[in-house]
Write a protein that holds these residues in place. Sequence first.
Motif, PDB file in Angstrom:
ATOM      1  N   LEU A  36      -8.227  -6.177   7.612  1.00 27.11           N
ATOM      2  CA  LEU A  36      -9.096  -5.374   8.471  1.00 27.11           C
ATOM      3  C   LEU A  36      -8.689  -3.914   8.397  1.00 27.11           C
ATOM      4  N   SER A  37      -9.628  -3.049   8.714  1.00 30.25           N
ATOM      5  CA  SER A  37      -9.309  -1.628   8.783  1.00 30.25           C
ATOM      6  C   SER A  37      -8.494  -1.345  10.040  1.00 30.25           C
ATOM      7  N   GLY A  38      -7.904  -0.136  10.090  1.00 30.50           N
ATOM      8  CA  GLY A  38      -7.119   0.225  11.268  1.00 30.50           C
ATOM      9  C   GLY A  38      -7.953   0.217  12.529  1.00 30.50           C
ATOM     10  N   GLN A  80     -10.674  -1.564  13.106  1.00 32.37           N
ATOM     11  CA  GLN A  80     -11.041  -2.948  13.444  1.00 32.37           C
ATOM     12  C   GLN A  80      -9.862  -3.656  14.114  1.00 32.37           C
ATOM     13  N   ARG A  81      -8.658  -3.435  13.592  1.00 29.77           N
ATOM     14  CA  ARG A  81      -7.472  -4.031  14.223  1.00 29.77           C
ATOM     15  C   ARG A  81      -7.304  -3.506  15.645  1.00 29.77           C
ATOM     16  N   THR A 115       0.827  -1.204   0.000  1.00 32.98           N
ATOM     17  CA  THR A 115       0.000   0.000   0.000  1.00 32.98           C
ATOM     18  C   THR A 115       0.862   1.256   0.000  1.00 32.98           C
TER      19      THR A 115
END
Length: 605
Positions: free
Chosen positions: A500-502, A504-505, A234
Amino acid sequence: MNLFSLFERFTNPLPEQAAGTPPDNLVAFARQTIRGFEKPLLALGALTIFLAILEVTLFNFLGDLVDWLGTRSRDTFLQDEGGTLIGISLLVLVALPIAVLLHSMLFHQTLFINHGISVTWSLHRSLLEQSWSFFQNEFAGRLATRVAQTSEAIRESVLKLMDVLLYVCVYLTGMAALVFSADWRLSLPLLGWFVLYTLLLKRQLPELSRRAKDQAEAHSGLMGHLVDSYTNFTTLRLFSDSARETKDTRAVMQRFLDAVYPLMRHITRLNVGLWWLNALLIFSTGALSIYLWMNESIGTGAIAIAVALTLRIKSMSQFIMWEVSNLARNLGTVQDGIRAMSRPLEILDDSNAQALELNAGQIEIEQLRFAYPEQPPLFDGLDLQIRAGEKVGIIGRSGAGKSTLIHLLLRLHDPESGCIRIDEQRIDQVTQASLRRNIGVVTQDTSLLHRSIRDNLLYGRPDADESKMREAARMTRIDEFIESLPDGYDTLVGERGVKLSGGQRQRIAIARVLIKDAPILILDEATSALDSEVETDIQRNLDQLMQGKTVVAIAHRLSTIAAMDRLIVMDAGRIIEQGTHQQLLEQGGLYAKLWSHQSGGFLPD
Protein backbone atom coordinates in the motif's frame (compact mmCIF):
# COMPACT_ATOMS: atom_id res chain seq x y z
CA MET A 1 -9.08 -40.67 17.79
CA ASN A 2 -6.34 -42.72 16.06
CA LEU A 3 -3.05 -43.78 17.63
CA PHE A 4 -1.11 -40.89 16.10
CA SER A 5 -3.50 -38.29 17.50
CA LEU A 6 -3.39 -39.97 20.90
CA PHE A 7 0.38 -39.59 21.14
CA GLU A 8 0.29 -36.07 19.68
CA ARG A 9 -2.02 -34.98 22.49
CA PHE A 10 0.11 -36.38 25.32
CA THR A 11 1.75 -32.96 25.64
CA ASN A 12 0.48 -29.38 25.24
CA PRO A 13 2.97 -27.38 23.14
CA LEU A 14 1.00 -24.12 23.49
CA PRO A 15 0.24 -23.64 27.21
CA GLU A 16 -1.78 -20.63 28.33
CA GLN A 17 0.58 -19.81 31.18
CA ALA A 18 3.64 -17.83 30.10
CA ALA A 19 7.04 -19.24 31.07
CA GLY A 20 8.53 -15.78 31.67
CA THR A 21 11.98 -14.52 30.72
CA PRO A 22 14.29 -17.46 29.88
CA PRO A 23 17.05 -18.10 32.44
CA ASP A 24 20.58 -17.12 31.43
CA ASN A 25 21.91 -20.45 32.72
CA LEU A 26 22.05 -23.36 30.27
CA VAL A 27 20.92 -26.04 32.74
CA ALA A 28 18.12 -23.87 34.14
CA PHE A 29 16.96 -23.03 30.62
CA ALA A 30 16.92 -26.71 29.65
CA ARG A 31 14.89 -27.55 32.77
CA GLN A 32 12.41 -24.81 31.92
CA THR A 33 11.94 -26.11 28.37
CA ILE A 34 11.11 -29.67 29.48
CA ARG A 35 8.41 -28.52 31.91
CA GLY A 36 5.31 -30.46 30.94
CA PHE A 37 7.36 -33.00 28.97
CA GLU A 38 8.87 -34.91 31.92
CA LYS A 39 6.72 -38.05 31.68
CA PRO A 40 7.12 -38.61 27.92
CA LEU A 41 10.88 -38.02 28.24
CA LEU A 42 11.16 -40.56 31.07
CA ALA A 43 9.09 -43.04 29.06
CA LEU A 44 11.33 -42.44 26.05
CA GLY A 45 14.41 -43.02 28.20
CA ALA A 46 12.97 -46.26 29.61
CA LEU A 47 12.20 -47.56 26.10
CA THR A 48 15.67 -46.54 24.93
CA ILE A 49 17.26 -48.55 27.76
CA PHE A 50 15.01 -51.51 26.97
CA LEU A 51 16.00 -51.47 23.27
CA ALA A 52 19.69 -51.23 24.15
CA ILE A 53 19.45 -54.17 26.58
CA LEU A 54 17.47 -56.13 24.01
CA GLU A 55 20.19 -55.68 21.39
CA VAL A 56 22.87 -56.74 23.90
CA THR A 57 20.73 -59.81 24.66
CA LEU A 58 20.63 -60.66 20.95
CA PHE A 59 24.41 -60.35 20.72
CA ASN A 60 24.74 -62.70 23.70
CA PHE A 61 22.40 -65.14 21.93
CA LEU A 62 24.59 -64.87 18.81
CA GLY A 63 27.65 -66.00 20.83
CA ASP A 64 25.69 -68.88 22.38
CA LEU A 65 24.37 -69.89 18.96
CA VAL A 66 27.89 -70.08 17.53
CA ASP A 67 28.93 -72.35 20.40
CA TRP A 68 25.77 -74.51 20.06
CA LEU A 69 26.26 -75.07 16.36
CA GLY A 70 29.75 -76.35 17.04
CA THR A 71 28.99 -78.56 20.04
CA ARG A 72 25.30 -79.64 20.10
CA SER A 73 23.74 -82.63 18.40
CA ARG A 74 21.34 -81.91 15.58
CA ASP A 75 19.00 -84.62 16.80
CA THR A 76 18.44 -83.11 20.25
CA PHE A 77 19.09 -79.42 19.47
CA LEU A 78 15.45 -78.28 19.40
CA GLN A 79 14.63 -80.37 22.46
CA ASP A 80 17.56 -78.93 24.43
CA GLU A 81 17.30 -75.26 23.37
CA GLY A 82 13.66 -74.99 22.22
CA GLY A 83 12.60 -72.85 25.19
CA THR A 84 15.43 -70.38 24.59
CA LEU A 85 14.62 -70.20 20.88
CA ILE A 86 10.94 -69.51 21.60
CA GLY A 87 11.88 -66.77 24.08
CA ILE A 88 14.24 -65.12 21.59
CA SER A 89 11.58 -65.38 18.88
CA LEU A 90 9.03 -63.61 21.08
CA LEU A 91 11.57 -60.90 21.82
CA VAL A 92 12.33 -60.38 18.12
CA LEU A 93 8.81 -60.73 16.73
CA VAL A 94 6.67 -59.23 19.53
CA ALA A 95 8.58 -57.25 22.15
CA LEU A 96 10.97 -55.52 19.75
CA PRO A 97 8.29 -54.26 17.27
CA ILE A 98 6.05 -53.02 20.10
CA ALA A 99 8.98 -51.24 21.79
CA VAL A 100 10.07 -49.68 18.49
CA LEU A 101 6.48 -48.53 17.79
CA LEU A 102 6.08 -46.92 21.21
CA HIS A 103 9.55 -45.38 21.02
CA SER A 104 8.91 -43.94 17.56
CA MET A 105 5.50 -42.59 18.58
CA LEU A 106 6.91 -40.90 21.67
CA PHE A 107 9.88 -39.48 19.78
CA HIS A 108 8.14 -38.22 16.63
CA GLN A 109 4.51 -37.62 17.64
CA THR A 110 4.82 -36.60 21.29
CA LEU A 111 8.21 -34.89 21.58
CA PHE A 112 9.96 -33.97 18.34
CA ILE A 113 7.45 -31.41 17.05
CA ASN A 114 5.71 -30.48 20.29
CA HIS A 115 8.86 -29.73 22.26
CA GLY A 116 10.34 -27.54 19.52
CA ILE A 117 7.11 -25.58 19.07
CA SER A 118 6.74 -25.27 22.84
CA VAL A 119 10.17 -23.62 23.12
CA THR A 120 9.43 -21.34 20.15
CA TRP A 121 6.09 -20.38 21.72
CA SER A 122 7.72 -19.65 25.06
CA LEU A 123 10.58 -17.58 23.59
CA HIS A 124 8.20 -15.66 21.33
CA ARG A 125 5.93 -14.75 24.25
CA SER A 126 8.87 -13.67 26.40
CA LEU A 127 10.22 -11.46 23.59
CA LEU A 128 6.84 -9.78 23.17
CA GLU A 129 7.09 -8.75 26.83
CA GLN A 130 10.41 -6.99 26.21
CA SER A 131 10.62 -3.21 26.23
CA TRP A 132 10.45 -0.93 23.23
CA SER A 133 14.17 -0.12 23.58
CA PHE A 134 15.03 -3.84 23.36
CA PHE A 135 13.65 -4.04 19.82
CA GLN A 136 15.26 -0.73 18.88
CA ASN A 137 18.67 -2.30 19.50
CA GLU A 138 18.07 -5.59 17.68
CA PHE A 139 17.63 -6.76 14.10
CA ALA A 140 14.19 -8.32 13.69
CA GLY A 141 15.73 -10.96 11.41
CA ARG A 142 18.41 -11.81 13.95
CA LEU A 143 15.84 -12.21 16.71
CA ALA A 144 13.68 -14.48 14.55
CA THR A 145 16.73 -16.55 13.60
CA ARG A 146 17.80 -16.88 17.22
CA VAL A 147 14.34 -18.01 18.28
CA ALA A 148 14.30 -20.66 15.54
CA GLN A 149 17.89 -21.76 16.14
CA THR A 150 17.55 -21.90 19.92
CA SER A 151 14.30 -23.87 19.76
CA GLU A 152 15.74 -26.42 17.36
CA ALA A 153 19.06 -26.68 19.23
CA ILE A 154 17.55 -27.25 22.69
CA ARG A 155 15.10 -29.79 21.26
CA GLU A 156 17.93 -31.68 19.57
CA SER A 157 20.04 -31.54 22.74
CA VAL A 158 17.32 -32.83 25.05
CA LEU A 159 16.11 -35.58 22.71
CA LYS A 160 19.61 -36.75 21.80
CA LEU A 161 20.58 -36.96 25.45
CA MET A 162 17.46 -38.94 26.32
CA ASP A 163 17.56 -41.12 23.22
CA VAL A 164 20.80 -41.55 21.28
CA LEU A 165 23.43 -40.96 23.96
CA LEU A 166 21.49 -42.87 26.60
CA TYR A 167 21.14 -45.77 24.17
CA VAL A 168 24.86 -45.68 23.39
CA CYS A 169 25.87 -45.59 27.07
CA VAL A 170 23.62 -48.52 28.02
CA TYR A 171 24.52 -50.45 24.87
CA LEU A 172 28.29 -50.07 25.21
CA THR A 173 28.20 -50.78 28.95
CA GLY A 174 26.14 -53.92 28.34
CA MET A 175 28.40 -55.11 25.51
CA ALA A 176 31.54 -54.47 27.52
CA ALA A 177 30.09 -56.50 30.41
CA LEU A 178 29.13 -59.26 27.95
CA VAL A 179 32.62 -59.44 26.46
CA PHE A 180 34.17 -59.37 29.92
CA SER A 181 31.96 -62.24 31.06
CA ALA A 182 32.90 -64.25 27.93
CA ASP A 183 36.66 -63.67 28.42
CA TRP A 184 38.05 -60.73 30.33
CA ARG A 185 41.13 -60.56 28.11
CA LEU A 186 39.02 -59.62 25.06
CA SER A 187 37.74 -56.55 26.90
CA LEU A 188 41.23 -55.02 27.14
CA PRO A 189 41.25 -53.53 23.59
CA LEU A 190 37.79 -52.09 24.21
CA LEU A 191 38.92 -50.57 27.51
CA GLY A 192 41.95 -48.98 25.84
CA TRP A 193 39.77 -47.65 23.02
CA PHE A 194 37.28 -46.16 25.48
CA VAL A 195 40.04 -44.35 27.43
CA LEU A 196 41.57 -42.87 24.26
CA TYR A 197 38.15 -41.99 22.86
CA THR A 198 37.23 -40.16 26.09
CA LEU A 199 40.53 -38.23 26.03
CA LEU A 200 39.95 -37.26 22.41
CA LEU A 201 36.47 -35.88 23.12
CA LYS A 202 37.60 -34.20 26.34
CA ARG A 203 40.33 -32.36 24.48
CA GLN A 204 38.27 -31.29 21.49
CA LEU A 205 34.74 -30.67 22.80
CA PRO A 206 35.32 -27.51 24.93
CA GLU A 207 36.95 -25.73 22.00
CA LEU A 208 34.26 -27.14 19.70
CA SER A 209 31.54 -25.70 21.93
CA ARG A 210 33.22 -22.27 22.01
CA ARG A 211 33.60 -22.25 18.24
CA ALA A 212 29.97 -23.31 17.91
CA LYS A 213 28.84 -20.27 19.91
CA ASP A 214 30.88 -18.00 17.65
CA GLN A 215 29.38 -19.68 14.60
CA ALA A 216 25.81 -19.32 15.94
CA GLU A 217 26.34 -15.63 16.70
CA ALA A 218 27.84 -15.01 13.26
CA HIS A 219 24.97 -16.88 11.62
CA SER A 220 22.40 -14.78 13.51
CA GLY A 221 24.21 -11.63 12.40
CA LEU A 222 24.24 -12.82 8.80
CA MET A 223 20.53 -13.59 8.80
CA GLY A 224 19.78 -10.26 10.48
CA HIS A 225 21.73 -8.44 7.76
CA LEU A 226 19.95 -10.30 4.96
CA VAL A 227 16.47 -9.72 6.43
CA ASP A 228 17.33 -6.06 7.02
CA SER A 229 18.34 -5.75 3.36
CA TYR A 230 15.13 -7.35 2.13
CA THR A 231 12.94 -5.32 4.50
CA ASN A 232 14.53 -2.07 3.37
CA PHE A 233 14.84 -2.98 -0.30
CA THR A 234 13.46 0.36 -1.48
CA THR A 235 15.95 2.30 0.62
CA LEU A 236 18.82 0.22 -0.74
CA ARG A 237 17.75 0.96 -4.28
CA LEU A 238 17.33 4.68 -3.66
CA PHE A 239 20.43 5.38 -1.58
CA SER A 240 23.00 2.74 -2.44
CA ASP A 241 24.42 1.19 -5.58
CA SER A 242 24.67 -2.58 -5.95
CA ALA A 243 28.47 -2.59 -5.58
CA ARG A 244 28.26 -0.95 -2.14
CA GLU A 245 25.59 -3.33 -0.86
CA THR A 246 27.51 -6.29 -2.27
CA LYS A 247 30.61 -5.12 -0.42
CA ASP A 248 28.73 -4.83 2.90
CA THR A 249 27.10 -8.26 2.48
CA ARG A 250 30.43 -9.85 1.52
CA ALA A 251 31.97 -8.48 4.73
CA VAL A 252 29.16 -9.98 6.85
CA MET A 253 29.43 -13.33 5.07
CA GLN A 254 33.21 -13.29 5.49
CA ARG A 255 32.74 -12.85 9.26
CA PHE A 256 30.45 -15.87 9.17
CA LEU A 257 33.07 -17.91 7.27
CA ASP A 258 35.79 -16.80 9.70
CA ALA A 259 33.66 -18.27 12.50
CA VAL A 260 32.76 -21.48 10.64
CA TYR A 261 36.21 -22.50 9.37
CA PRO A 262 37.71 -23.08 12.86
CA LEU A 263 34.64 -25.13 13.80
CA MET A 264 35.06 -27.37 10.76
CA ARG A 265 38.78 -27.81 11.54
CA HIS A 266 37.94 -29.23 14.95
CA ILE A 267 35.36 -31.55 13.46
CA THR A 268 37.96 -32.82 10.98
CA ARG A 269 40.45 -33.45 13.80
CA LEU A 270 37.79 -35.43 15.65
CA ASN A 271 36.92 -37.42 12.53
CA VAL A 272 40.53 -38.36 11.67
CA GLY A 273 41.41 -39.14 15.28
CA LEU A 274 38.39 -41.42 15.57
CA TRP A 275 39.31 -43.38 12.44
CA TRP A 276 42.75 -44.06 13.88
CA LEU A 277 41.21 -45.27 17.14
CA ASN A 278 38.79 -47.55 15.29
CA ALA A 279 41.60 -49.03 13.21
CA LEU A 280 43.59 -49.68 16.37
CA LEU A 281 40.57 -51.35 18.04
CA ILE A 282 39.88 -53.65 15.08
CA PHE A 283 43.54 -54.65 14.79
CA SER A 284 44.10 -55.27 18.51
CA THR A 285 40.85 -57.23 18.96
CA GLY A 286 41.53 -59.40 15.90
CA ALA A 287 45.15 -60.06 16.84
CA LEU A 288 44.29 -60.91 20.45
CA SER A 289 41.44 -63.22 19.35
CA ILE A 290 43.73 -65.15 16.97
CA TYR A 291 46.44 -65.43 19.62
CA LEU A 292 44.07 -66.78 22.28
CA TRP A 293 42.39 -69.16 19.81
CA MET A 294 45.75 -70.56 18.67
CA ASN A 295 46.59 -71.27 22.31
CA GLU A 296 43.19 -72.98 22.73
CA SER A 297 42.27 -70.66 25.59
CA ILE A 298 39.10 -69.18 24.11
CA GLY A 299 35.96 -70.44 22.37
CA THR A 300 34.56 -69.37 19.02
CA GLY A 301 31.45 -67.93 20.66
CA ALA A 302 33.48 -65.40 22.69
CA ILE A 303 35.42 -64.46 19.55
CA ALA A 304 32.14 -63.98 17.65
CA ILE A 305 30.86 -61.63 20.35
CA ALA A 306 34.12 -59.64 20.49
CA VAL A 307 34.45 -59.31 16.71
CA ALA A 308 30.76 -58.39 16.30
CA LEU A 309 31.09 -55.76 19.02
CA THR A 310 34.23 -54.34 17.42
CA LEU A 311 32.55 -53.99 14.05
CA ARG A 312 29.48 -52.53 15.71
CA ILE A 313 31.57 -49.95 17.59
CA LYS A 314 33.40 -49.09 14.37
CA SER A 315 30.08 -48.24 12.68
CA MET A 316 28.64 -46.54 15.76
CA SER A 317 31.67 -44.50 16.79
CA GLN A 318 31.41 -42.20 13.76
CA PHE A 319 27.75 -41.74 14.54
CA ILE A 320 28.58 -41.10 18.22
CA MET A 321 31.22 -38.54 17.25
CA TRP A 322 28.77 -36.65 15.05
CA GLU A 323 26.09 -36.75 17.70
CA VAL A 324 28.50 -35.46 20.35
CA SER A 325 29.74 -32.79 17.93
CA ASN A 326 26.16 -31.82 17.14
CA LEU A 327 25.42 -31.72 20.86
CA ALA A 328 28.36 -29.35 21.41
CA ARG A 329 27.24 -27.14 18.51
CA ASN A 330 23.64 -27.18 19.72
CA LEU A 331 24.66 -26.23 23.24
CA GLY A 332 26.73 -23.38 21.80
CA THR A 333 23.72 -22.22 19.81
CA VAL A 334 21.50 -22.38 22.90
CA GLN A 335 23.99 -20.39 24.96
CA ASP A 336 24.19 -17.73 22.26
CA GLY A 337 20.40 -17.57 22.07
CA ILE A 338 19.69 -17.34 25.79
CA ARG A 339 22.46 -14.75 26.22
CA ALA A 340 20.60 -12.51 23.74
CA MET A 341 17.05 -13.27 24.91
CA SER A 342 17.36 -13.64 28.67
CA ARG A 343 17.72 -9.96 29.40
CA PRO A 344 15.56 -8.89 32.34
CA LEU A 345 12.34 -7.12 31.42
CA GLU A 346 12.69 -3.36 31.78
CA ILE A 347 8.99 -2.56 32.00
CA LEU A 348 7.11 -4.76 34.48
CA ASP A 349 3.63 -4.69 35.93
CA ASP A 350 3.55 -4.07 39.66
CA SER A 351 2.84 -7.24 41.65
CA ASN A 352 -0.42 -5.64 42.87
CA ALA A 353 -1.29 -3.97 39.55
CA GLN A 354 -4.99 -3.59 38.84
CA ALA A 355 -6.77 -2.80 35.58
CA LEU A 356 -7.02 0.90 34.79
CA GLU A 357 -10.50 2.20 35.62
CA LEU A 358 -10.94 5.11 33.26
CA ASN A 359 -13.82 7.41 34.17
CA ALA A 360 -13.07 10.77 32.57
CA GLY A 361 -9.58 10.70 31.04
CA GLN A 362 -7.71 13.30 33.11
CA ILE A 363 -3.90 13.14 32.74
CA GLU A 364 -1.49 14.47 35.37
CA ILE A 365 2.30 14.56 35.03
CA GLU A 366 4.21 15.50 38.18
CA GLN A 367 7.93 16.21 38.60
CA LEU A 368 8.84 13.89 35.73
CA ARG A 369 12.54 13.14 35.30
CA PHE A 370 13.79 11.02 32.42
CA ALA A 371 17.06 10.51 30.55
CA TYR A 372 18.09 8.18 27.77
CA PRO A 373 21.14 5.99 28.52
CA GLU A 374 24.41 7.92 28.54
CA GLN A 375 22.62 11.22 27.82
CA PRO A 376 21.78 14.20 30.03
CA PRO A 377 18.21 14.35 31.39
CA LEU A 378 15.62 15.24 28.78
CA PHE A 379 12.95 15.96 31.39
CA ASP A 380 13.90 17.26 34.81
CA GLY A 381 10.88 18.09 36.96
CA LEU A 382 8.28 18.32 34.16
CA ASP A 383 4.73 19.15 35.29
CA LEU A 384 1.66 19.02 33.06
CA GLN A 385 -2.07 18.63 33.63
CA ILE A 386 -4.53 17.74 30.88
CA ARG A 387 -8.17 18.01 31.84
CA ALA A 388 -10.66 15.28 31.01
CA GLY A 389 -11.97 15.78 27.49
CA GLU A 390 -9.38 18.48 26.70
CA LYS A 391 -7.78 18.59 23.25
CA VAL A 392 -4.09 19.45 23.60
CA GLY A 393 -1.59 20.06 20.81
CA ILE A 394 2.14 19.67 21.53
CA ILE A 395 4.57 21.69 19.43
CA GLY A 396 8.34 21.95 19.35
CA ARG A 397 11.42 21.51 17.26
CA SER A 398 12.93 18.05 16.73
CA GLY A 399 14.42 16.79 19.99
CA ALA A 400 12.18 18.91 22.19
CA GLY A 401 10.76 15.78 23.88
CA LYS A 402 7.33 15.51 22.25
CA SER A 403 7.52 11.84 21.18
CA THR A 404 9.34 10.86 24.38
CA LEU A 405 6.49 12.33 26.42
CA ILE A 406 4.04 10.18 24.44
CA HIS A 407 6.21 7.09 24.98
CA LEU A 408 6.24 7.74 28.73
CA LEU A 409 2.47 8.18 28.73
CA LEU A 410 2.12 4.80 26.97
CA ARG A 411 4.68 3.37 29.41
CA LEU A 412 7.10 2.31 26.70
CA HIS A 413 9.70 3.79 29.06
CA ASP A 414 9.64 4.31 32.82
CA PRO A 415 10.79 7.66 34.26
CA GLU A 416 13.65 7.91 36.72
CA SER A 417 11.40 9.77 39.13
CA GLY A 418 8.07 11.53 39.23
CA CYS A 419 4.84 9.95 38.05
CA ILE A 420 2.06 10.01 35.48
CA ARG A 421 -1.55 9.61 36.60
CA ILE A 422 -4.71 8.94 34.63
CA ASP A 423 -7.86 9.63 36.61
CA GLU A 424 -5.71 9.71 39.77
CA GLN A 425 -4.27 6.24 39.09
CA ARG A 426 -0.49 5.96 38.65
CA ILE A 427 0.18 4.26 35.34
CA ASP A 428 3.06 2.25 36.87
CA GLN A 429 0.55 0.68 39.27
CA VAL A 430 -1.97 -0.48 36.66
CA THR A 431 -1.50 -3.26 34.13
CA GLN A 432 0.15 -2.27 30.87
CA ALA A 433 -2.53 -4.09 28.87
CA SER A 434 -5.36 -2.10 30.47
CA LEU A 435 -3.43 1.17 30.05
CA ARG A 436 -2.90 0.70 26.31
CA ARG A 437 -6.37 -0.71 25.84
CA ASN A 438 -7.76 2.67 26.86
CA ILE A 439 -5.49 4.70 24.57
CA GLY A 440 -5.83 4.92 20.81
CA VAL A 441 -2.65 5.87 18.93
CA VAL A 442 -1.94 6.95 15.36
CA THR A 443 1.72 7.55 14.55
CA GLN A 444 3.42 9.05 11.50
CA ASP A 445 5.44 5.85 11.01
CA THR A 446 2.52 3.58 10.21
CA SER A 447 3.39 -0.11 10.13
CA LEU A 448 0.77 -2.71 9.28
CA LEU A 449 0.89 -6.41 10.05
CA HIS A 450 1.47 -8.72 7.08
CA ARG A 451 -2.12 -9.90 7.29
CA SER A 452 -5.37 -8.97 5.61
CA ILE A 453 -6.78 -5.44 5.60
CA ARG A 454 -9.64 -6.77 7.72
CA ASP A 455 -7.24 -8.15 10.34
CA ASN A 456 -5.39 -4.84 10.50
CA LEU A 457 -8.58 -2.79 10.81
CA LEU A 458 -9.98 -4.98 13.60
CA TYR A 459 -6.69 -5.47 15.45
CA GLY A 460 -7.54 -3.02 18.24
CA ARG A 461 -11.09 -4.34 18.62
CA PRO A 462 -11.53 -7.86 17.18
CA ASP A 463 -15.16 -8.08 18.32
CA ALA A 464 -16.28 -5.09 16.20
CA ASP A 465 -18.94 -5.96 13.66
CA GLU A 466 -18.72 -5.66 9.88
CA SER A 467 -20.78 -2.49 9.68
CA LYS A 468 -18.54 -0.62 12.13
CA MET A 469 -15.45 -1.69 10.19
CA ARG A 470 -16.89 -0.52 6.86
CA GLU A 471 -18.09 2.76 8.39
CA ALA A 472 -14.56 3.49 9.67
CA ALA A 473 -13.16 2.72 6.21
CA ARG A 474 -15.70 5.09 4.66
CA MET A 475 -14.90 7.88 7.14
CA THR A 476 -11.20 7.65 6.25
CA ARG A 477 -11.95 7.48 2.50
CA ILE A 478 -10.23 4.12 2.04
CA ASP A 479 -13.39 2.07 1.38
CA GLU A 480 -13.51 2.54 -2.40
CA PHE A 481 -9.87 1.51 -2.77
CA ILE A 482 -10.36 -1.62 -0.61
CA GLU A 483 -13.47 -2.69 -2.49
CA SER A 484 -11.63 -2.30 -5.81
CA LEU A 485 -9.10 -4.94 -4.79
CA PRO A 486 -9.69 -8.53 -6.02
CA ASP A 487 -9.99 -9.88 -2.47
CA GLY A 488 -11.44 -6.72 -0.93
CA TYR A 489 -11.02 -6.59 2.84
CA ASP A 490 -9.27 -9.99 2.79
CA THR A 491 -6.36 -8.65 0.70
CA LEU A 492 -2.94 -9.16 2.29
CA VAL A 493 -1.07 -5.88 2.77
CA GLY A 494 2.50 -7.26 2.59
CA GLU A 495 5.27 -6.94 5.17
CA ARG A 496 4.80 -3.66 7.09
CA GLY A 497 2.04 -2.82 4.56
CA VAL A 498 4.50 -2.52 1.67
CA LYS A 499 1.79 -3.24 -0.93
CA LEU A 500 0.00 0.00 0.00
CA SER A 501 1.01 3.60 -0.41
CA GLY A 502 1.95 5.70 2.62
CA GLY A 503 -1.38 7.51 2.50
CA GLN A 504 -3.34 4.26 2.24
CA ARG A 505 -1.49 2.81 5.24
CA GLN A 506 -2.13 5.98 7.20
CA ARG A 507 -5.86 5.90 6.46
CA ILE A 508 -6.08 2.26 7.54
CA ALA A 509 -4.25 3.17 10.75
CA ILE A 510 -6.70 6.01 11.44
CA ALA A 511 -9.65 3.73 10.67
CA ARG A 512 -8.20 1.17 13.09
CA VAL A 513 -8.24 3.77 15.87
CA LEU A 514 -11.76 4.82 14.90
CA ILE A 515 -12.88 1.22 15.38
CA LYS A 516 -11.01 0.88 18.68
CA ASP A 517 -12.82 3.97 20.03
CA ALA A 518 -10.56 4.40 23.08
CA PRO A 519 -11.33 7.18 25.63
CA ILE A 520 -7.85 8.74 25.24
CA LEU A 521 -6.53 9.55 21.78
CA ILE A 522 -2.90 10.23 20.80
CA LEU A 523 -2.19 11.59 17.34
CA ASP A 524 1.50 11.75 16.41
CA GLU A 525 1.58 13.37 12.96
CA ALA A 526 -1.55 11.36 12.20
CA THR A 527 -2.24 12.99 8.82
CA SER A 528 1.34 13.65 7.72
CA ALA A 529 1.20 11.10 4.86
CA LEU A 530 -2.05 12.42 3.39
CA ASP A 531 -2.60 14.90 0.59
CA SER A 532 -4.36 18.16 1.48
CA GLU A 533 -7.77 17.24 0.07
CA VAL A 534 -7.95 13.87 1.85
CA GLU A 535 -6.47 15.38 5.02
CA THR A 536 -9.19 18.06 5.15
CA ASP A 537 -11.90 15.43 4.73
CA ILE A 538 -10.41 13.09 7.34
CA GLN A 539 -9.78 15.98 9.72
CA ARG A 540 -13.54 16.54 9.90
CA ASN A 541 -14.03 12.91 10.88
CA LEU A 542 -11.23 13.17 13.42
CA ASP A 543 -12.94 16.20 14.92
CA GLN A 544 -16.05 14.04 15.28
CA LEU A 545 -13.97 11.19 16.75
CA MET A 546 -12.37 13.53 19.30
CA GLN A 547 -15.70 14.59 20.78
CA GLY A 548 -15.81 13.52 24.43
CA LYS A 549 -12.23 12.20 24.41
CA THR A 550 -9.00 13.42 25.92
CA VAL A 551 -6.70 14.14 22.98
CA VAL A 552 -2.94 14.69 22.78
CA ALA A 553 -1.77 15.61 19.29
CA ILE A 554 1.72 16.25 17.91
CA ALA A 555 2.15 18.00 14.59
CA HIS A 556 4.83 19.91 12.74
CA ARG A 557 2.13 21.33 10.46
CA LEU A 558 0.69 23.83 12.91
CA SER A 559 -2.46 24.42 10.91
CA THR A 560 -3.66 20.89 11.77
CA ILE A 561 -3.71 21.56 15.53
CA ALA A 562 -4.31 25.32 15.69
CA ALA A 563 -7.95 24.76 16.69
CA MET A 564 -7.08 22.63 19.74
CA ASP A 565 -8.31 23.72 23.18
CA ARG A 566 -4.72 24.33 24.30
CA LEU A 567 -1.34 24.35 22.61
CA ILE A 568 1.81 23.45 24.56
CA VAL A 569 5.17 24.58 23.22
CA MET A 570 8.17 22.50 24.28
CA ASP A 571 11.86 23.17 23.94
CA ALA A 572 14.70 21.00 25.27
CA GLY A 573 12.33 19.01 27.50
CA ARG A 574 10.66 22.06 29.05
CA ILE A 575 7.26 23.66 28.57
CA ILE A 576 8.00 27.26 27.60
CA GLU A 577 4.58 28.42 26.39
CA GLN A 578 0.98 27.28 26.52
CA GLY A 579 -2.40 28.68 25.57
CA THR A 580 -4.77 28.87 22.63
CA HIS A 581 -3.54 29.62 19.14
CA GLN A 582 -4.60 33.24 19.38
CA GLN A 583 -3.11 33.72 22.85
CA LEU A 584 0.26 32.36 21.74
CA LEU A 585 0.31 34.58 18.69
CA GLU A 586 -0.38 37.60 20.89
CA GLN A 587 2.47 36.62 23.27
CA GLY A 588 4.92 36.90 20.37
CA GLY A 589 7.10 34.04 21.67
CA LEU A 590 8.50 30.92 20.03
CA TYR A 591 5.11 29.74 18.75
CA ALA A 592 4.47 33.05 17.02
CA LYS A 593 7.95 32.92 15.52
CA LEU A 594 7.42 29.36 14.28
CA TRP A 595 4.01 30.26 12.87
CA SER A 596 5.35 33.22 10.97
CA HIS A 597 8.34 31.27 9.66
CA GLN A 598 6.35 28.28 8.42
CA SER A 599 6.68 27.61 4.74
CA GLY A 600 4.13 25.19 3.39
CA GLY A 601 2.84 24.56 6.90
CA PHE A 602 5.94 22.85 8.38
CA LEU A 603 8.19 23.81 11.26
CA PRO A 604 11.80 24.76 10.46
CA ASP A 605 14.55 22.89 12.27
